[in-house]
Design an enzyme around this catalytic site. Structure first.
Site, PDB file in Angstrom:
ATOM      1  N   GLU A   1      -4.970  -8.593   1.448  1.00 18.30           N
ATOM      2  CA  GLU A   1      -5.786  -8.353   2.890  1.00 18.30           C
ATOM      3  C   GLU A   1      -7.422  -8.236   2.592  1.00 18.30           C
ATOM      4  OE1 GLU A   1      -4.166  -4.964   4.727  1.00 18.30           O
ATOM      5  OE2 GLU A   1      -2.244  -5.464   4.459  1.00 18.30           O
TER       6      GLU A   1
ATOM      7  N   GLU B   1       0.649  -1.067  -0.073  1.00 20.24           N
ATOM      8  CA  GLU B   1       0.051  -0.102  -0.008  1.00 20.24           C
ATOM      9  C   GLU B   1       0.792   1.200   0.040  1.00 20.24           C
ATOM     10  OE1 GLU B   1      -3.043  -0.047   2.974  1.00 20.24           O
ATOM     11  OE2 GLU B   1      -3.775  -1.593   2.409  1.00 20.24           O
TER      12      GLU B   1
HETATM   13  C1  GCO Z   1      -3.374  -1.299   5.484  1.00 16.66           C
HETATM   14  C2  GCO Z   1      -2.399  -2.259   6.161  1.00 16.66           C
HETATM   15  C3  GCO Z   1      -2.788  -3.036   7.391  1.00 16.66           C
HETATM   16  C4  GCO Z   1      -3.900  -2.634   8.103  1.00 16.66           C
HETATM   17  C5  GCO Z   1      -5.128  -3.201   7.622  1.00 16.66           C
HETATM   18  C6  GCO Z   1      -6.400  -2.561   8.458  1.00 16.66           C
HETATM   19  O1  GCO Z   1      -4.165  -1.571   4.714  1.00 16.66           O
HETATM   20  O2  GCO Z   1      -3.593  -0.192   6.342  1.00 16.66           O
HETATM   21  O3  GCO Z   1      -2.001  -3.085   5.088  1.00 16.66           O
HETATM   22  O4  GCO Z   1      -1.344  -2.929   8.039  1.00 16.66           O
HETATM   23  O5  GCO Z   1      -3.905  -2.872   9.258  1.00 16.66           O
HETATM   24  O6  GCO Z   1      -5.303  -2.860   6.188  1.00 16.66           O
HETATM   25  O7  GCO Z   1      -6.523  -1.285   8.519  1.00 16.66           O
END
Ligand code: GCO
Length: 472
Positions: free
Chosen positions: A365, A173
């Site tokens: 994710e 990200e």
């Molecule tokens: C993000 C990260 C994770 C977060 C998850 C929840 O997307 O911010 O990759 O570290 O913890 O997404 O917000």
């Protein structure tokens, strides 16, 4: 040959599907000053009053650094076949660009061995936001030397782990650590730069991505599979009329203002070798300066795109080619973060990204935060998470059945953990963590996820496509 009386076998997920969970070093490891680790920009941000909910920090968090064996045992008990974790740059090279810390590397070395012994594939993310503080003091990502710093770090990790690791994710990200970290200042390092400088930061990150990708390809001891992980909030059509589908497709990639949140701003250079024209126009005089050689360095072949998808936004085609946002129902299902449930984002997101970039998609994710606690019966009941994951996986299966090559799914997250500026308020884990004692308790969702993995998703309900969208 099948006869009319044979049961109809509807394929679910591919046979070699990666069923995993994801974590990130700063969010779970703790051991912030153990084993020779240097400080990261997150350690420093957490010390500034008012930056993180109730002054929490990742200093100890889940103490995965001390308890990793227990965590691998839990993954095995759940039945994961893959685990996505990140390597902490300042643990491996404490000042970012100087001496390598053998103690830091050996932590990941043992973790990789432990995972393989448990039959779990280690999938490594090289950078999940814990930038070495010493390098920040040298200008951070604004320093033209930053891509070379990162390439050297990548080489160090690849030399140490690539005899066993084959799945690599370079950046996680970039939108967030550049947008939140360097533009609005809500994440580390907490800067509020103007567009011209934000553009330079992003360009250096893209160069770092390209160089690291080349390092992996040239030096990995086993044939690597390399991906780039995007934060994505796909637009989804309000209904499946061709005009609305087209509006959602267009809106998922279009830029309306200078932005680092657009996935196209990152993926177009990486996959096509050019910045999106609408973005360049909007940045105008603030657009980063780049050469053809830069673009060639950035545009190296990639094996997959990782998408982190939690929600999405319904749209429809409006008058005169305009796209109109369609509000979600007031009081509709949402998570503790107030992220609305939009399960179709796990259908349209993979579909649109695959159509545009022609690469396999991994869901790196997906998950939800809740208020989970250990009940009076000693267990952690999280029926809403089970329902959330079910709805999203049904949509991902629909994408897979429609021919989108979906390589894996990683639930965020294995453990409840340090949720950046939200501290420990948001619990995303399928395993509950008592931060005072470090005690882990499997949530009901962990048992459900294990059953889903064993069934390769065939236990998920069959909903007519339109129903799955309406059910929320
Ligand atoms: C993000 C990260 C994770 C977060 C998850 C929840 O997307 O911010 O990759 O570290 O913890 O997404 O917000």
């Amino acid at each position: 040959m099948s006869s009319i009386s044979d049961p109809i076998v509807i394929p679910g997920f591919p046979d070699n599907f990666k069923w995993g969970a994801a974590t990130a070093a700063y969010q779970i490891e703790g051991g912030a000053s153990s084993g020779g680790r240097g400080p990261s920009v997150w350690d420093m941000l957490c010390r500034q009053p008012g930056r993180v909910f109730e002054g929490h920090s990742g200093e100890i968090t889940c103490d995965h650094f001390g308890r990793w064996k227990e965590d691998v045992a839990l993954m095995k008990e759940i039945g994961l076949n893959s685990y996505r974790f990140s390597v902490a740059w300042p643990r491996v090279i404490p000042d970012g660009d100087g001496a390598v810390n053998p103690g830091g590397l050996s932590f990941y070395d043992k973790l990789v061995d432990g995972l393989l012994e448990a039959g779990i594939e280690p999938c490594v993310t090289l950078f999940h936001w814990d930038f070495p503080y010493a390098l920040y003091l040298r200008g951070g990502w604004l320093n033209p030397g930053s891509p070379a710093w990162f390439a050297r770090y990548a080489r160090t990790v690849v030399d140490a782990l690539s005899d066993r690791v084959t799945s690599w994710m370079i950046f996680n990200e970039p939108q967030c650590f550049v947008g939140n970290g360097h533009q609005d200042g809500s994440h580390a390092p907490g800067d509020k730069l103007g567009w011209r400088e934000v553009g330079v930061v992003a360009h250096n990150v893209l160069l770092a991505h390209g160089r690291a990708c080349t390092v992996i390809r040239e030096h990995a001891k086993r044939r690597p599979t390399v991906g780039f992980v995007m934060a994505s909030w796909p637009r989804v059509p309000a209904d499946e009329s061709p005009a609305n589908v087209e509006a959602a497709r267009k809106e998922t990639f279009i830029m309306h203002a200078p932005s680092v949140w657009s996935s196209a701003w990152w993926l177009d250079p990486v996959v096509f070798g050019r910045y999106p024209e609408d973005g360049l126009r909007l940045y105008g005089a603030d657009a980063p300066a780049f050469t053809d050689a830069d673009m060639r360095e950035i545009n190296v072949p990639l094996d997959f795109i990782g998408l982190n998808i939690y929600s999405g936004g319904p749209v429809r085609a409006g008058e005169g080619g305009k796209t109109v946002a369609v509000p979600l129902p007031v009081g509709g299902p949402s998570t503790l973060f107030h992220w609305k449930l939009v399960p179709e984002s796990l259908y349209w997101g993979p579909k649109f990204f695959h159509e545009r970039y022609k690469l396999p998609i991994w869901i790196a994710e997906n998950g939800m935060s809740g208020h989970d606690w250990v009940s009076i019966d000693g267990r952690v009941h999280d029926p809403q998470r089970i329902d959330y994951l079910t709805r999203y996986l049904v949509e991902l299966r629909r994408a897979s059945r429609d021919g989108v090559p979906v390589g894996g799914y990683f639930v965020w997250s294995l453990l409840d953990n340090f949720e950046w500026a939200e501290g420990f308020k948001q619990r995303f884990g399928i395993v509950h963590v008592d931060y005072a004692t470090g005690r882990r308790t499997l949530k009901d969702s962990a048992s459900w996820y294990g059953r889903t993995i064993r069934a390769n998703g065939t236990n998920l309900p069959e909903l007519p496509p339109a129903e799955s969208a309406k059910a929320v």
